[in-house]
Design a protein around this motif. Structure first.
Motif, PDB file in Angstrom:
ATOM      1  N   PRO A 101       0.819  -1.215   0.000  1.00 21.53           N
ATOM      2  CA  PRO A 101       0.000   0.000   0.000  1.00 21.53           C
ATOM      3  C   PRO A 101       0.851   1.263   0.000  1.00 21.53           C
ATOM      4  N   GLY A 102       0.510   2.191  -0.915  1.00 20.77           N
ATOM      5  CA  GLY A 102       1.252   3.442  -1.038  1.00 20.77           C
ATOM      6  C   GLY A 102       2.378   3.378  -2.046  1.00 20.77           C
ATOM      7  N   PHE A 103       2.681   2.178  -2.543  1.00 20.09           N
ATOM      8  CA  PHE A 103       3.737   1.983  -3.539  1.00 20.09           C
ATOM      9  C   PHE A 103       3.116   1.554  -4.871  1.00 20.09           C
ATOM     10  N   GLY A 104       3.751   1.923  -5.977  1.00 21.55           N
ATOM     11  CA  GLY A 104       3.294   1.477  -7.285  1.00 21.55           C
ATOM     12  C   GLY A 104       1.842   1.809  -7.556  1.00 21.55           C
ATOM     13  N   LEU A 105       1.070   0.784  -7.919  1.00 25.64           N
ATOM     14  CA  LEU A 105      -0.333   0.991  -8.274  1.00 25.64           C
ATOM     15  C   LEU A 105      -1.280   0.944  -7.079  1.00 25.64           C
TER      16      LEU A 105
END
Length: 258
Positions: free
Chosen positions: A44-48
């Motif tokens: 969560p919060g990274f990439g997609l």
């Protein structure tokens, strides 16, 4: 989240590390996806994974990942992803049939009798993150490749692998550093009943190979492999050796469940 599915074998879940995203795994997929369902999840919060968690903390991140993982999965976590994978295995045992750690331990910070990162290094990263986000990420990627015989190209490969996905949020990056510096899951790791394997780099400056005897004491039946010339990202710097280890683990799990 990338997913390839053409089998009823246990799902392989790959969790990335700090500062990057699921893209780090994608060059490996053609070699590991045959006959197996593979999930590459963004923390969560990274990439997609742009949805906001309220509050954003270790517990909510682990819970969100657990929602996306099928029961009886084979969970493989690299670095921060490995720390989260340990928590998943303890808190959601039905989700994690077997656990694989890649350059990851239940406690990243150096402690008495426990090799790890120095607190000062963690503090410097946290302060640098507030001043210059891009520079901090670049420095971290360089450190991940440090010690490898192909350090420059390894760092460049990491940057390229994550470039196709959105930059992580500042909140997630800051919290991720906090997780690495504050979470001590050694007791949780010792309580795990699932089979555990691991792949480590002998030249890793972030997760030193010197920690392996202590890890073995916590999980006496665990099987750890050390790549002699690899650093913190063995799947980038020593792709054939890493794949041999990973495919060997998958083959062993298939035989055990047959």
């Amino acid at each position: 989240m990338a997913e390839i599915s053409n089998t009823d074998k246990p799902v392989l879940v790959l969790l990335h590390g700090w500062g990057v995203n699921q893209g780090v795994w994608h060059t490996l997929l053609p070699d590991i996806a045959t006959g197996r369902r593979v999930l590459t999840l963004d923390i969560p919060g990274f990439g997609l994974a742009r949805d906001t968690l309220q509050p954003y903390n270790f517990d909510t991140v682990v819970a969100r990942l657990a929602e996306q993982i099928p029961d009886n999965s084979l969970v493989c976590g690299w670095s921060l992803g490995g720390l989260l994978a340990i928590a998943l295995a303890e808190r959601y045992p039905a989700r994690v049939a077997q656990l694989a750690l890649v350059a990851a331990t239940p406690c990243f910070l150096q402690q008495a009798g426990w090799p790890g990162m120095k607190a000062l290094v963690m503090q410097q990263f946290a302060e640098s993150l507030q001043r210059n986000l891009a520079q901090t990420i670049s420095r971290f990627l360089a450190i991940q490749a440090m010690g490898s015989l192909s350090a420059k190209s390894d760092a460049a490969a990491l940057k390229q692998a994550i470039a196709d996905y959105p930059q992580a949020s500042v909140e997630a990056l800051s919290a991720g550093l906090s997780f690495l510096s504050s979470q001590d899951l050694r007791q949780s790791f010792a309580r795990l009943t699932q089979p555990v394997v691991g792949c480590f780099g002998a030249l890793d400056s972030l997760v030193p190979a010197a920690v392996l005897p202590a890890l073995q004491q916590l999980q006496p039946k665990a099987k750890f492999n050390v790549l002699a010339k690899a650093s913190h990202a063995p799947f980038i710097s020593h792709r054939p050796d890493f794949l041999a280890w990973l495919l060997g683990w998958l083959a062993a799990t298939d035989q055990a469940s047959a």
